[in-house]
Design a protein around this motif. Structure first.
Motif, PDB file in Angstrom:
ATOM      1  N   ASN A  14       0.824  -1.206   0.000  1.00 30.04           N
ATOM      2  CA  ASN A  14       0.000   0.000   0.000  1.00 30.04           C
ATOM      3  C   ASN A  14       0.856   1.253   0.000  1.00 30.04           C
ATOM      4  N   LYS A  15       0.490   2.200  -0.831  1.00 33.57           N
ATOM      5  CA  LYS A  15       1.224   3.462  -0.872  1.00 33.57           C
ATOM      6  C   LYS A  15       0.875   4.310   0.350  1.00 33.57           C
ATOM      7  N   PRO A  16       1.835   5.048   0.874  1.00 31.80           N
ATOM      8  CA  PRO A  16       1.531   5.968   1.967  1.00 31.80           C
ATOM      9  C   PRO A  16       0.658   7.110   1.464  1.00 31.80           C
ATOM     10  N   VAL A  17      -0.152   7.635   2.355  1.00 32.48           N
ATOM     11  CA  VAL A  17      -1.079   8.715   2.012  1.00 32.48           C
ATOM     12  C   VAL A  17      -0.652   9.995   2.722  1.00 32.48           C
ATOM     13  N   ALA A  18      -0.517  11.069   1.960  1.00 30.17           N
ATOM     14  CA  ALA A  18      -0.153  12.378   2.510  1.00 30.17           C
ATOM     15  C   ALA A  18      -1.300  13.354   2.296  1.00 30.17           C
ATOM     16  N   LEU A  19      -1.650  14.064   3.340  1.00 35.81           N
ATOM     17  CA  LEU A  19      -2.661  15.113   3.269  1.00 35.81           C
ATOM     18  C   LEU A  19      -1.949  16.459   3.290  1.00 35.81           C
ATOM     19  N   VAL A  20      -2.095  17.221   2.210  1.00 36.21           N
ATOM     20  CA  VAL A  20      -1.457  18.537   2.118  1.00 36.21           C
ATOM     21  C   VAL A  20      -2.561  19.591   2.186  1.00 36.21           C
ATOM     22  N   ILE A  21      -2.578  20.344   3.260  1.00 41.58           N
ATOM     23  CA  ILE A  21      -3.598  21.380   3.463  1.00 41.58           C
ATOM     24  C   ILE A  21      -3.000  22.732   3.094  1.00 41.58           C
ATOM     25  N   GLY A  22      -3.653  23.406   2.163  1.00 40.23           N
ATOM     26  CA  GLY A  22      -3.098  24.632   1.596  1.00 40.23           C
ATOM     27  C   GLY A  22      -2.290  24.296   0.369  1.00 40.23           C
ATOM     28  N   ALA A  23      -2.897  23.478  -0.524  1.00 39.17           N
ATOM     29  CA  ALA A  23      -2.147  22.924  -1.666  1.00 39.17           C
ATOM     30  C   ALA A  23      -2.660  23.394  -3.019  1.00 39.17           C
ATOM     31  N   SER A  24      -3.423  24.465  -3.049  1.00 39.63           N
ATOM     32  CA  SER A  24      -4.019  24.879  -4.316  1.00 39.63           C
ATOM     33  C   SER A  24      -3.058  25.625  -5.234  1.00 39.63           C
ATOM     34  N   ARG A  25      -2.017  26.222  -4.683  1.00 38.96           N
ATOM     35  CA  ARG A  25      -1.079  26.976  -5.517  1.00 38.96           C
ATOM     36  C   ARG A  25       0.244  27.166  -4.774  1.00 38.96           C
ATOM     37  N   GLY A  26       1.195  27.788  -5.458  1.00 43.70           N
ATOM     38  CA  GLY A  26       2.462  28.152  -4.835  1.00 43.70           C
ATOM     39  C   GLY A  26       3.197  26.994  -4.194  1.00 43.70           C
ATOM     40  N   ILE A  27       3.660  27.212  -2.978  1.00 43.55           N
ATOM     41  CA  ILE A  27       4.470  26.233  -2.262  1.00 43.55           C
ATOM     42  C   ILE A  27       3.690  24.949  -2.029  1.00 43.55           C
ATOM     43  N   ARG A  57     -13.131  11.919   5.150  1.00 42.20           N
ATOM     44  CA  ARG A  57     -13.202  11.516   3.739  1.00 42.20           C
ATOM     45  C   ARG A  57     -11.894  10.880   3.281  1.00 42.20           C
ATOM     46  N   THR A  58     -10.794  11.401   3.784  1.00 42.94           N
ATOM     47  CA  THR A  58      -9.484  10.815   3.448  1.00 42.94           C
ATOM     48  C   THR A  58      -9.406   9.368   3.925  1.00 42.94           C
ATOM     49  N   ILE A  59      -9.821   9.124   5.154  1.00 44.42           N
ATOM     50  CA  ILE A  59      -9.770   7.777   5.711  1.00 44.42           C
ATOM     51  C   ILE A  59     -10.764   6.857   5.004  1.00 44.42           C
ATOM     52  N   VAL A 101      -6.344  14.429  13.077  1.00 47.27           N
ATOM     53  CA  VAL A 101      -5.498  13.414  12.435  1.00 47.27           C
ATOM     54  C   VAL A 101      -4.777  12.502  13.418  1.00 47.27           C
ATOM     55  N   LEU A 102      -4.569  12.942  14.644  1.00 49.67           N
ATOM     56  CA  LEU A 102      -3.770  12.157  15.582  1.00 49.67           C
ATOM     57  C   LEU A 102      -4.264  10.719  15.761  1.00 49.67           C
TER      58      LEU A 102
END
Length: 317
Positions: A12-25, A100-102, A149-150
């Motif tokens: 299984n691939k690891p899952v990363a949640l990136v909050i604030g990911a719409s643009r830039g950094i 929803r992620t889970i 998330v904890l």
């Protein structure tokens, strides 16, 4: 240092949640995590119909870049991603994002909190509403995310990571932007405090929370406002890839090495990834962007660091 090509992983691939990911950094971080074997949940407030975006991909530092266009970019590059809208001023929205992620992926391995509100001005020229917005997005949004998330990170046999975009703590940072500094430093206090919780619970070999901050200003939607007025200011900017490379290196490091650390991107890459040449990160080739962070930062510990006296736990009273 992490590669910038697709890395195949078994199981299984690891899952990363990136909050604030719409643009830039945040967009760059999401893209590079996906290119390095993560399934990425791309979260932010701005959404769109990516199928109608022309030209594609859009300017990554413009409002035309949304969670949906980033999701499309990742998928067209061969990665896996899911765009989920979130309002970080609303704890219920954050809970729904994590749930929803889970539901979709049955796991969560890493969380990057890049969401942020900015207002740089004196106390007198910072309206209360601006101050409150920064507290809600920067401090309360992060706190609500950590709470949500904890439980899921703790369930991961391999452990979990939280990476927060917040600064080292030092007094010069407060100058001319006190309200903003109050919100960002509070995020760094959370990094330090939660790391201590992990240590007390014997979880610091499994879980880690770390902060990351740029040593040199990074090209983004925020810095774009200045370069539009004065194009020469681009000489002092680095590409966002330095941030994503640093985050990948942090995720690869042992949990105890990074837990509770307030790191600068350049310094961490130099110390932990053996990077010595940073020229490839310059926005303008051949330039040497000016470092904006101090070379040395204060040690926040005291001689009596281990003396807690009689510690009180209100949750158990």
């Amino acid at each position: 240092m992490a590669s910038r090509i697709v890395t195949k992983k078994s199981g299984n691939k690891p899952v990363a949640l990136v909050i604030g990911a719409s643009r830039g950094i945040g967009r760059q971080v999401a893209l590079d995590l996906a290119l390095n074997g993560y399934i990425v949940v791309v979260a932010a407030k701005t959404s769109s119909d990516a199928s109608k975006t022309t030209p594609f991909p859009p300017d990554p530092n413009s409002n035309h870049s949304t969670i949906n266009t980033v999701e499309r970019e990742i998928k067209e590059a061969g990665g896996e991603a899911s765009a989920i809208r979130v309002d970080t001023t609303n704890p219920s929205s954050i809970d729904a994002l994590v749930n929803r992620t889970i539901e979709k992926f049955s796991r969560l391995d890493a969380v990057i909190y890049n969401s942020g509100a900015i207002w740089w001005a004196s106390v007198e020229e910072t309206p209360l509403k601006r101050f409150q917005l920064m507290q809600r997005v920067n401090v309360e949004g992060l706190y609500a995310t950590v709470q949500a998330v904890l439980p899921h990170l703790k369930r991961q046999p391999s452990g979990g990571r939280i990476i927060v975009v917040s600064p080292p703590i030092y007094s010069r940072f407060f100058r001319g932007k006190t309200a903003y500094a109050m919100s960002k430093v509070a995020m760094s206090v959370l990094v330090k405090g939660l790391a201590m919780d992990f240590q007390r619970q014997g979880l610091d070999g499994k879980l880690a929370i770390t902060s990351i901050w740029p040593a040199v200003a990074i090209e983004s939607a925020a810095t774009g406002r200045f370069t539009q007025k004065d194009p020469s200011m681009a000489n002092d900017l680095r590409k966002a890839t330095i941030f994503s490379d640093c985050i990948l290196a942090m995720l690869a490091a042992p949990a105890k090495t990074v837990n509770g650390q307030l790191e600068l991107d350049e310094d961490f890459l130099r110390t932990h990834a053996n990077v010595t040449d940073f020229s490839k990160y310059s926005v303008v080739p051949g330039t040497s962007p000016r470092r904006i962070m101090p070379a040395e930062l204060p040690d926040l510990t005291v001689k009596e660091q281990d003396d807690e006296g009689q510690r009180v736990d209100s949750a158990k009273l």
